[in-house]
Design a protein around this motif. Structure first.
Motif, PDB file in Angstrom:
ATOM      1  N   LEU A   1       0.867  -1.171   0.000  1.00  0.00           N
ATOM      2  CA  LEU A   1       0.000   0.000   0.000  1.00  0.00           C
ATOM      3  C   LEU A   1       0.899   1.216   0.000  1.00  0.00           C
ATOM      4  N   TYR A   2       0.309   2.394   0.124  1.00  0.00           N
ATOM      5  CA  TYR A   2       1.093   3.621   0.037  1.00  0.00           C
ATOM      6  C   TYR A   2       0.593   4.616   1.073  1.00  0.00           C
ATOM      7  N   PHE A   3       1.497   5.494   1.525  1.00  0.00           N
ATOM      8  CA  PHE A   3       1.145   6.547   2.467  1.00  0.00           C
ATOM      9  C   PHE A   3       0.882   7.874   1.772  1.00  0.00           C
ATOM     10  N   ASP A   4       0.829   7.874   0.434  1.00  0.00           N
ATOM     11  CA  ASP A   4       0.573   9.119  -0.280  1.00  0.00           C
ATOM     12  C   ASP A   4      -0.181   8.837  -1.565  1.00  0.00           C
ATOM     13  N   GLU A   5      -0.808   9.848  -2.109  1.00  0.00           N
ATOM     14  CA  GLU A   5      -1.613   9.667  -3.314  1.00  0.00           C
ATOM     15  C   GLU A   5      -0.795   9.678  -4.594  1.00  0.00           C
ATOM     16  N   ASN A   6       0.516   9.768  -4.471  1.00  0.00           N
ATOM     17  CA  ASN A   6       1.395   9.731  -5.639  1.00  0.00           C
ATOM     18  C   ASN A   6       2.138   8.403  -5.757  1.00  0.00           C
ATOM     19  N   GLY A   7       2.000   7.532  -4.760  1.00  0.00           N
ATOM     20  CA  GLY A   7       2.650   6.238  -4.789  1.00  0.00           C
ATOM     21  C   GLY A   7       4.140   6.286  -4.492  1.00  0.00           C
ATOM     22  N   GLU A   8       4.599   7.375  -3.897  1.00  0.00           N
ATOM     23  CA  GLU A   8       6.028   7.526  -3.627  1.00  0.00           C
ATOM     24  C   GLU A   8       6.447   6.895  -2.295  1.00  0.00           C
ATOM     25  N   LYS A   9       5.502   6.777  -1.342  1.00  0.00           N
ATOM     26  CA  LYS A   9       5.821   6.221  -0.021  1.00  0.00           C
ATOM     27  C   LYS A   9       5.188   4.841   0.104  1.00  0.00           C
ATOM     28  N   LYS A  10       5.889   3.842  -0.461  1.00  0.00           N
ATOM     29  CA  LYS A  10       5.399   2.470  -0.491  1.00  0.00           C
ATOM     30  C   LYS A  10       5.486   1.830   0.891  1.00  0.00           C
ATOM     31  N   VAL A  11       4.473   1.031   1.216  1.00  0.00           N
ATOM     32  CA  VAL A  11       4.392   0.339   2.499  1.00  0.00           C
ATOM     33  C   VAL A  11       4.235  -1.152   2.218  1.00  0.00           C
ATOM     34  N   GLU A  12       5.135  -1.966   2.776  1.00  0.00           N
ATOM     35  CA  GLU A  12       5.026  -3.419   2.626  1.00  0.00           C
ATOM     36  C   GLU A  12       4.137  -3.963   3.744  1.00  0.00           C
TER      37      GLU A  12
END
Length: 186
Positions: A53-64
Protein backbone atom coordinates in the motif's frame (compact mmCIF):
# COMPACT_ATOMS: atom_id res chain seq x y z
CA UNK A 1 -26.11 -5.91 -13.23
CA UNK A 2 -24.27 -5.30 -9.99
CA UNK A 3 -23.57 -1.71 -9.03
CA UNK A 4 -21.44 -2.25 -5.98
CA UNK A 5 -18.13 -0.59 -5.30
CA UNK A 6 -14.73 -1.39 -3.98
CA UNK A 7 -13.39 1.91 -2.80
CA UNK A 8 -15.37 4.23 -0.58
CA UNK A 9 -13.40 7.46 -0.54
CA UNK A 10 -12.61 9.85 -3.34
CA UNK A 11 -12.92 13.39 -4.59
CA UNK A 12 -16.08 15.06 -5.86
CA UNK A 13 -14.86 15.88 -9.38
CA UNK A 14 -14.30 13.15 -11.96
CA UNK A 15 -10.59 12.68 -12.43
CA UNK A 16 -9.13 9.23 -12.69
CA UNK A 17 -6.51 8.91 -9.99
CA UNK A 18 -4.15 5.97 -9.93
CA UNK A 19 -3.84 5.92 -6.13
CA UNK A 20 -7.06 5.77 -4.13
CA UNK A 21 -7.74 5.97 -0.40
CA UNK A 22 -8.49 2.53 1.03
CA UNK A 23 -8.36 2.99 4.80
CA UNK A 24 -7.11 4.86 7.82
CA UNK A 25 -4.86 3.63 10.62
CA UNK A 26 -6.87 4.26 13.77
CA UNK A 27 -4.79 2.72 16.59
CA UNK A 28 -2.00 0.34 17.56
CA UNK A 29 -2.96 -3.26 18.27
CA UNK A 30 -0.94 -5.27 20.74
CA UNK A 31 2.71 -4.84 21.62
CA UNK A 32 4.46 -6.04 18.45
CA UNK A 33 3.66 -3.09 16.18
CA UNK A 34 0.41 -4.17 14.58
CA UNK A 35 -2.09 -1.43 13.72
CA UNK A 36 -5.86 -1.34 13.40
CA UNK A 37 -7.11 0.01 10.08
CA UNK A 38 -10.61 1.32 9.41
CA UNK A 39 -11.34 -0.03 5.90
CA UNK A 40 -12.76 2.41 3.36
CA UNK A 41 -13.89 -0.32 1.00
CA UNK A 42 -16.67 -2.89 0.62
CA UNK A 43 -15.27 -5.24 3.21
CA UNK A 44 -12.22 -6.03 5.25
CA UNK A 45 -11.25 -8.97 3.04
CA UNK A 46 -10.64 -6.65 0.10
CA UNK A 47 -8.16 -4.63 2.17
CA UNK A 48 -6.52 -7.80 3.51
CA UNK A 49 -5.62 -8.84 -0.03
CA UNK A 50 -2.88 -6.24 -0.52
CA UNK A 51 0.84 -6.89 -0.05
CA UNK A 52 1.77 -3.27 -0.70
CA UNK A 53 0.00 0.00 0.00
CA UNK A 54 1.09 3.62 0.04
CA UNK A 55 1.14 6.55 2.47
CA UNK A 56 0.57 9.12 -0.28
CA UNK A 57 -1.61 9.67 -3.31
CA UNK A 58 1.39 9.73 -5.64
CA UNK A 59 2.65 6.24 -4.79
CA UNK A 60 6.03 7.53 -3.63
CA UNK A 61 5.82 6.22 -0.02
CA UNK A 62 5.40 2.47 -0.49
CA UNK A 63 4.39 0.34 2.50
CA UNK A 64 5.03 -3.42 2.63
CA UNK A 65 2.20 -5.31 4.32
CA UNK A 66 3.49 -8.40 6.13
CA UNK A 67 0.07 -9.60 7.27
CA UNK A 68 -3.50 -8.43 7.43
CA UNK A 69 -6.57 -10.07 8.91
CA UNK A 70 -10.12 -9.12 9.74
CA UNK A 71 -10.78 -8.34 13.41
CA UNK A 72 -14.44 -7.42 14.05
CA UNK A 73 -15.08 -4.42 11.75
CA UNK A 74 -11.43 -3.39 11.31
CA UNK A 75 -8.28 -4.89 9.82
CA UNK A 76 -5.32 -5.85 12.00
CA UNK A 77 -2.26 -5.14 9.93
CA UNK A 78 1.47 -5.72 10.34
CA UNK A 79 3.53 -3.20 8.39
CA UNK A 80 7.23 -3.85 7.64
CA UNK A 81 9.47 -1.76 9.89
CA UNK A 82 6.82 -1.14 12.55
CA UNK A 83 7.85 -3.43 15.39
CA UNK A 84 6.71 -1.78 18.62
CA UNK A 85 3.62 -0.19 20.09
CA UNK A 86 5.44 3.17 20.07
CA UNK A 87 6.17 2.89 16.34
CA UNK A 88 2.58 1.80 15.71
CA UNK A 89 1.31 4.81 17.67
CA UNK A 90 3.19 7.09 15.25
CA UNK A 91 1.10 5.58 12.41
CA UNK A 92 -2.21 6.64 13.99
CA UNK A 93 -4.25 8.82 11.64
CA UNK A 94 -2.28 7.96 8.49
CA UNK A 95 -4.30 7.30 5.36
CA UNK A 96 -3.46 4.23 3.29
CA UNK A 97 -3.70 4.34 -0.49
CA UNK A 98 -3.90 1.50 -3.02
CA UNK A 99 -2.89 1.50 -6.67
CA UNK A 100 -5.70 0.76 -9.11
CA UNK A 101 -3.06 -1.21 -11.06
CA UNK A 102 -3.11 -3.77 -8.21
CA UNK A 103 -6.83 -4.50 -8.68
CA UNK A 104 -8.70 -6.21 -11.49
CA UNK A 105 -12.34 -5.26 -10.90
CA UNK A 106 -14.99 -7.69 -12.10
CA UNK A 107 -17.59 -6.57 -14.64
CA UNK A 108 -20.16 -4.24 -13.09
CA UNK A 109 -17.99 -3.11 -10.17
CA UNK A 110 -16.54 0.37 -9.98
CA UNK A 111 -14.35 2.54 -7.85
CA UNK A 112 -16.50 5.21 -6.24
CA UNK A 113 -13.89 7.75 -7.33
CA UNK A 114 -14.83 6.94 -10.93
CA UNK A 115 -18.60 7.22 -10.38
CA UNK A 116 -18.50 10.60 -8.62
CA UNK A 117 -19.24 13.30 -11.15
CA UNK A 118 -21.11 11.09 -13.62
CA UNK A 119 -24.03 12.82 -15.36
CA UNK A 120 -27.29 11.02 -14.49
CA UNK A 121 -29.80 10.63 -17.33
CA UNK A 122 -33.24 9.09 -17.58
CA UNK A 123 -32.92 5.89 -19.64
CA UNK A 124 -36.30 6.41 -21.31
CA UNK A 125 -36.62 10.12 -22.08
CA UNK A 126 -33.01 11.38 -21.79
CA UNK A 127 -33.86 13.95 -19.11
CA UNK A 128 -30.76 14.97 -17.19
CA UNK A 129 -31.17 14.80 -13.41
CA UNK A 130 -27.75 16.11 -12.38
CA UNK A 131 -24.47 14.57 -11.29
CA UNK A 132 -23.47 11.94 -8.75
CA UNK A 133 -21.98 13.88 -5.83
CA UNK A 134 -21.74 11.17 -3.16
CA UNK A 135 -22.20 7.46 -2.59
CA UNK A 136 -23.75 6.44 0.72
CA UNK A 137 -23.24 2.98 2.21
CA UNK A 138 -26.55 1.94 3.76
CA UNK A 139 -25.98 -1.77 4.30
CA UNK A 140 -28.60 -3.28 2.00
CA UNK A 141 -27.42 -1.37 -1.07
CA UNK A 142 -25.48 1.76 -1.88
CA UNK A 143 -27.35 5.01 -2.48
CA UNK A 144 -26.24 7.64 -4.99
CA UNK A 145 -26.65 11.28 -4.10
CA UNK A 146 -27.51 13.14 -7.28
CA UNK A 147 -27.29 16.93 -7.24
CA UNK A 148 -29.16 18.91 -9.88
CA UNK A 149 -28.00 22.20 -11.41
CA UNK A 150 -29.94 24.17 -8.74
CA UNK A 151 -28.04 22.37 -5.99
CA UNK A 152 -30.95 20.17 -4.85
CA UNK A 153 -29.99 16.66 -3.77
CA UNK A 154 -31.86 13.45 -4.60
CA UNK A 155 -31.14 9.95 -3.32
CA UNK A 156 -31.14 7.12 -5.85
CA UNK A 157 -30.91 3.50 -4.68
CA UNK A 158 -28.12 1.63 -6.45
CA UNK A 159 -30.28 -1.33 -7.38
CA UNK A 160 -30.80 -3.15 -10.67
CA UNK A 161 -34.39 -1.90 -11.01
CA UNK A 162 -33.18 1.72 -10.98
CA UNK A 163 -29.65 1.82 -12.42
CA UNK A 164 -29.73 0.68 -16.03
CA UNK A 165 -26.18 1.45 -17.13
CA UNK A 166 -22.98 3.02 -15.88
CA UNK A 167 -20.48 4.23 -18.47
CA UNK A 168 -17.42 5.52 -16.67
CA UNK A 169 -15.56 6.20 -19.92
CA UNK A 170 -18.30 8.56 -21.18
CA UNK A 171 -19.05 9.85 -17.66
CA UNK A 172 -22.74 8.90 -17.75
CA UNK A 173 -25.26 6.89 -15.76
CA UNK A 174 -28.70 5.87 -17.09
CA UNK A 175 -31.49 5.32 -14.56
CA UNK A 176 -35.20 4.58 -14.31
CA UNK A 177 -36.10 6.40 -11.10
CA UNK A 178 -38.64 5.06 -8.65
CA UNK A 179 -41.82 7.12 -8.35
CA UNK A 180 -41.51 10.01 -5.93
CA UNK A 181 -37.74 10.48 -6.13
CA UNK A 182 -37.97 13.57 -8.33
CA UNK A 183 -40.57 16.29 -7.82
CA UNK A 184 -41.98 15.94 -11.33
CA UNK A 185 -42.56 12.19 -11.04
CA UNK A 186 -46.13 10.90 -10.55
Amino acid sequence: MSTSFCIVKGGGIFLEKNFLEIGKIVAPHGLRGEVRVDPWCDDCDFLCGFKKLYFDENGEKKVEILSAKTHKNVVRMKIAGVDSVDQAELMRGKILFMSRDDVDLPEGRFFIQDVLGLAVWNADNNACYGKVTDVLKTGANDVYQVTDRRGKDYLIPAIEDVVCAIDVKNKTMKIRPLKGIFDDED
